[in-house]
Write an enzyme that holds these catalytic residues in place. Structure first.
Site, PDB file in Angstrom:
ATOM      1  CG  ASP A 124      -1.823   1.177   1.313  1.00 42.69           C
ATOM      2  OD1 ASP A 124      -2.017   1.850   0.285  1.00 42.69           O
ATOM      3  OD2 ASP A 124      -2.349   1.438   2.408  1.00 42.69           O
ATOM      4  CG  ASP A 307      -3.580   4.660  -2.152  1.00 41.45           C
ATOM      5  OD1 ASP A 307      -2.855   3.668  -1.952  1.00 41.45           O
ATOM      6  OD2 ASP A 307      -4.402   5.075  -1.321  1.00 41.45           O
TER       7      ASP A 307
END
EC number: 3.4.23.-
Length: 474
Positions: A124, A307
């Site tokens: 992430d 992201d």
């Protein structure tokens, strides 16, 4: 977070917006809030607001449930998840990026502790913090996943500090510990969270935790992040990560994250870089513009957070409306928050950085069917204010992306055309061996991740949207 707060009994895990939740809930989410630099990491699931006929109790005026039956997927049976395992990479310092078969989430196998316990973690870039489900956790969500604790590692050192992460309907919280993590041939000793409590948000989701690859050097524990530790130990010649996300409909199991160097087989042309902007918490870069079928949207002074932990693209509602107005047949619902469009749309949607435009394929921006149309995976949500976009896997599946920690920049090139892989359904053995990699024991495209508890099989409604973050620091 200030140092004093890190010494308190509860530590908030993250300070950047990201999206990552398997369920949708009937939550009221503001789409027009001002940006904030003082937010703690929170995964906030929300429901689609299709039109004004829906009331605040999750049903329409005709009594129809607000929950959309987008796609039912048997994600768990006897504590097992069905996933699509990526082919084991042959290049050095490269991790296979698996997914659940819906292009909804991507995760890698990370070995944790002295015995090298295999756990599935999301890689992430939305935040620098890392956590796994702890063996002391007794909630159903933890029982449905691999857990980690002192019995699994002689080298684990627990710390007298707690952490908590807020969700829309509950929390994930636990203690901090220090131990080894091994990923893509990188062995790192670092501090991370062990969850002792977890809400229902993770009950039907395959991952056992999150590996934070955010831009910040330190996590919100005030300890070095994974990549900061890698840099300090000089494990790589360059502190970069290249991501290549698979698209399940292409039939290729080629998802991968390579550390330290570019994988030139995964892209065509040159990598073009854009320097990051804003604070060090986000991988945020200036956005030139977007276009549909060659017609520019004429956005100005926009930036985009890139992201890997977010499934869809989230734009401020006004920007999302402008873009969808250029897609033939697109219809705005929910005051610019959600959109429908023709399921056979061929509109060429592009976003531009540093003078170059990159496609977002209809395979990615056209979502599940809803009535006679389909839902758009480009959503109107102003997570950081009116001028910041959040671009997740809907965009990233179309490019090879490079996150350069040394030079604080992000690079893109067009992905190479994937080659379909043969598919075979296999099952993973319970408690996979610490000496057998996922590629060596699980060679097919469909595999099963097995834990220690037995859970009754059930189907779940997978949500349409990943989620956001909003918990304000105390």
């Amino acid at each position: 977070m200030h140092l004093l707060q890190c010494l308190l009994s509860t530590i908030s895990l993250a300070s950047t917006v990201t999206a990552f939740v398997p369920y949708s809930f009937n939550l009221e989410v503001s789409t027009e809030g001002p940006p904030s630099n003082d937010v703690a990491r929170r995964f906030v699931p929300w429901k689609l607001l299709l039109d004004d006929s829906y009331n605040n109790h999750g049903s329409s005026s005709n009594g129809v449930s607000l929950t959309l039956d987008l796609k039912k997927f048997p994600v768990r049976r006897d504590n097992k998840y069905k996933v699509v395992l990526a082919d084991e990479p042959t290049t050095p310092n490269t991790a296979a990026l698996n997914q659940e078969g819906l292009d909804y989430s991507y995760f890698a196998t990370v070995r944790v502790g002295s015995q090298g316990q295999q756990m599935w973690l999301v890689l992430d870039t939305g935040g620098p913090n890392t956590w796994v489900f702890g063996s002391d956790c007794t909630t159903v969500a933890c029982q449905r996943h691999e857990t980690f604790g002192e019995a699994a590692s002689k080298s684990l050192k627990l710390l007298p500090l707690n952490w908590a992460v807020g969700y829309g309907t509950g929390l994930v919280s636990g203690v901090l510990g220090t131990d080894s993590l091994s990923l893509a041939g990188l062995d790192v000793n670092m501090t991370f969270g062990l969850a002792k409590n977890a809400s229902t948000d993770f009950e039907s989701y395959p991952v056992d935790g999150i590996l934070g690859l955010g831009r910040s050097a330190n996590s919100n524990f005030n300890t070095p992040s994974f990549m900061e530790t890698v840099a300090t130990q000089r494990l790589l010649k360059s502190n970069i990560i290249g991501f290549s996300f698979s698209r399940n409909s292409d039939g290729a199991r080629d998802g991968a994250a390579n550390f330290g160097d570019l994988d030139t087989t995964r892209f065509t042309g040159d990598i073009v870089y854009t320097n990051t902007t804003g604070d060090s918490n986000n991988w945020r870069i200036p956005l030139d513009d977007a276009s549909v079928n060659g017609t520019p949207c004429r956005f100005v002074n926009k930036t985009a957070v890139i992201d890997t932990g977010t499934s869809y693209a989230m734009l401020p509602p006004k920007d999302a409306t402008v873009l969808h107005n250029l897609i033939p047949g697109a219809v705005t619902t929910s005051h610019g928050q959600n959109f429908t469009l023709p399921c056979n749309s061929t509109a060429v949607v592009q976003v531009s950085f540093s003078g170059l435009s990159y496609n977002i394929s209809p395979k990615d921006y056209v979502g599940p069917a809803y009535g006679s149309a389909c839902l758009s995976t480009i959503v109107g949500q102003a997570l950081y204010g009116d001028d910041v976009w959040l671009l997740g896997d809907v965009f990233l599946k179309n490019v090879y992306s490079v996150f350069d920690y040394d030079n604080h920049r992000i690079g893109f090139a067009n992905r190479s055309v994937p080659i379909a892989s043969p598919t075979t359904t296999v099952a993973a053995a319970a408690n996979p061996s610490a000496t057998d990699g996922a590629g060596s024991t699980l060679t097919g495209s469909m595999a099963v991740h097995t834990g220690s508890a037995s859970i009754v099989s059930r189907f779940v409604h997978w949500p349409f949207i990943f989620a956001l973050l909003c918990m304000v620091l105390v």
